[in-house]
Design an enzyme around this catalytic site. Structure first.
Site, PDB file in Angstrom:
ATOM      1  N   GLU A   1       0.105  -1.368   5.483  1.00 13.52           N
ATOM      2  CA  GLU A   1       1.085  -0.993   6.506  1.00 13.52           C
ATOM      3  C   GLU A   1       0.861   0.421   7.004  1.00 13.52           C
ATOM      4  OE1 GLU A   1       5.024   0.931   7.645  1.00 13.52           O
ATOM      5  OE2 GLU A   1       3.615   1.399   6.042  1.00 13.52           O
TER       6      GLU A   1
ATOM      7  N   ASP B   1       0.825  -1.212   0.000  1.00 13.30           N
ATOM      8  CA  ASP B   1       0.000   0.000   0.000  1.00 13.30           C
ATOM      9  C   ASP B   1       0.853   1.253   0.000  1.00 13.30           C
ATOM     10  OD1 ASP B   1       0.742  -0.775   2.674  1.00 13.30           O
ATOM     11  OD2 ASP B   1      -0.594   0.783   3.436  1.00 13.30           O
TER      12      ASP B   1
END
Length: 484
Positions: free
Chosen positions: A146, A79
């Site tokens: 994350e 991400d």
């Protein structure tokens, strides 16, 4: 053309990275990037696992004759932080990143680039795809989400990874070996109120826009002393309320918990007779801010414009309590590490503030290498907000990663740096929440290190990655895999 990025060296790394920039992947929307990795594994004929959370693990056999070496897990997250300049339209869930080469750097037009951690993921994919590399058994672990809560790392189950050594590829300074990181916790604030307060008779409405700040990563960049838009606007509003009878109707500042806020906006009402004074106050405060942040923030803007009257204002006791609490709350660096000079130990970021429609919310991200310091910094925020009558919740806490001076992978990567670069790397810890600490909790016997190329201004539209450092770090990574 943006596709020229694919021709940069090392070509495999840049090709995978460019592909990732074309796949929308903000936190919470990584499905397409997960499928991309799985498709790559299938094309390469490699074993791939996809856990219930969304993490992807790909296994590559050792080079012939090196089967007995320790298994190395290359780890990166899929991400990216979605940040954009306010003047553009960009939907991070649908639109690709407009990446391009700018001299010695690759950057993006008016949005975050996603080099954090797209470059790390690209390194791992390039290792998987290169049949010429010499290495023992390899795993590539691609975690999800994350940037908000470290969801993927927190969802890892024992046994999913078989690695003996973890090389985290989420660092952002070439020439540094990261052997530890800070932990963190979110401080979430909430206060409901009755949205029925009528406007004072004879007031006009003014929209206040505090913009032009640099922002950046709330861990890596917090030591740079950059301004926080929420803090500056609260400071201005406190005097506007006390000295000019302003009444707050709404406040909106910051967009992401781990980004230093670059912009904040408020709507106030004010007696028309005091309007000129408010504009003069704004001019004075702009001068103050520009002086205080000289050499750090060069584009601060504090603009006022008359707008249509809102329907309600915040009740005065709520307004005064909330603005006072925001003004009082600690923000920025709180303590420094003594064993690693120049490295932040604990900090806090007033990341997001909203007021209006009967609700006040605020989100702070507290980071610290010390659990006790982390708890204390969070407690100070709680105390200030409790005095304003707000409820406070701690969420998303994660542990730091304690340095290990006897780490074997630390010594191996040090040797790799020396052979490739001709100089010894500096060993340090990072004031950011690498996933290593959480993964260490799942696999306590795993030896860990973190490396990466030069990435500047992550979590902001100024994000960029240095082309030459990507190539040099690739050579270090290859040499390290060969030496393990």
């Amino acid at each position: 053309m943006a596709a020229e990025i694919k021709t940069l060296a090392p070509q495999a790394v840049w090709s995978f990275f460019y592909d990732l920039t074309q796949i929308p992947r903000p936190t919470g929307h990584t499905k397409a990037s997960e499928e991309y990795v799985l498709a790559l594994a299938k094309r390469l004929g490699l074993e791939a696992l996809h856990d219930a959370v969304g993490n992807v693990l790909v296994r590559k056999p050792a080079s012939p004759g090196l089967e007995g070496r320790p298994t190395v897990t290359l780890q990166a997250h899929l991400d990216m932080v979605p940040q954009k300049n306010s003047h553009i339209e960009h939907d991070f869930t649908k639109d690709p990143i407009d990446a391009y080469i700018d001299g010695e750097w690759v950057t993006a037009r008016d949005t975050t680039l996603g080099a954090d951690n797209g470059i790390g993921a690209a390194y791992a994919m390039a290792v998987l795809a290169d049949p010429t590399l010499k290495h023992g058994p390899i795993e590539a672990l691609f975690t999800i989400d994350e940037e908000v809560g470290m969801v993927g790392a927190n969802g890892l189950q024992p046994g999913f990874s078989k690695g003996d050594i973890l090389i985290n590829l989420d660092s952002e300074d070439e020439g540094l070996l990261f052997a530890g990181c800070a932990g963190g916790v979110d401080v979430n604030v909430r206060l409901e109120y009755k949205d029925q307060e009528p406007l004072p008779e004879g007031d006009i409405a003014v929209r206040i826009a505090l913009t032009g700040l640099r922002g950046g990563h709330s861990g890596m960049d917090i030591i740079l002393g950059r301004a926080n838009a929420n803090k500056l606007l609260a400071r201005f509003l406190k005097e506007a309320i006390a000295g000019y009878g302003a009444r707050l109707s709404s406040f909106e500042g910051g967009t992401a918990r781990n980004a230093i806020p670059r912009e904040a906006y408020a709507v106030v009402t004010i007696p028309e007779a005091d309007a000129d004074g408010l504009w003069e106050l704004a001019s004075d405060y702009l001068d103050i801010f520009q002086t205080e942040y000289k050499g750090i923030e060069e584009s601060i803007s504090l603009r006022l414009e008359r707008v249509e009257l809102p329907k309600t204002v915040v009740p005065e006791e709520i307004q005064d309590g909330v603005i006072g609490a925001l003004d009082a709350c600690i923000n920025g660096v709180q303590s420094m590490l003594t064993e690693f000079p120049g490295i932040v130990e604990s900090s806090t970021n007033m990341a997001r503030v909203t007021i209006g429609g009967g609700l006040f919310t605020a989100t702070f991200l507290v980071r610290s290498s010390s659990e006790s310091r982390k708890d204390y910094v969070a407690s100070q925020i709680e105390s200030a907000m409790n005095l304003a009558g707000a409820e406070v919740e701690f969420a998303g806490g994660y542990n730091g990663w304690a340095p290990n001076a006897s780490s074997a992978i630390l010594q191996t990567l040090r040797r790799a740096y020396e052979e490739v670069m001709g100089v010894s790397p500096e060993v340090t810890v990072v004031h950011a929440g690498l996933e290593c600490g959480i993964i260490q909790g799942v696999m306590p016997d795993m030896d860990m290190i973190s490396i990466g190329p030069d990435i500047r201004s992550p979590h902001s539209p100024d994000e960029k990655v240095h082309i030459a450092s990507v190539a040099r770090t690739w050579e270090v990574l290859k040499k390290g895999l060969e030496l393990i």
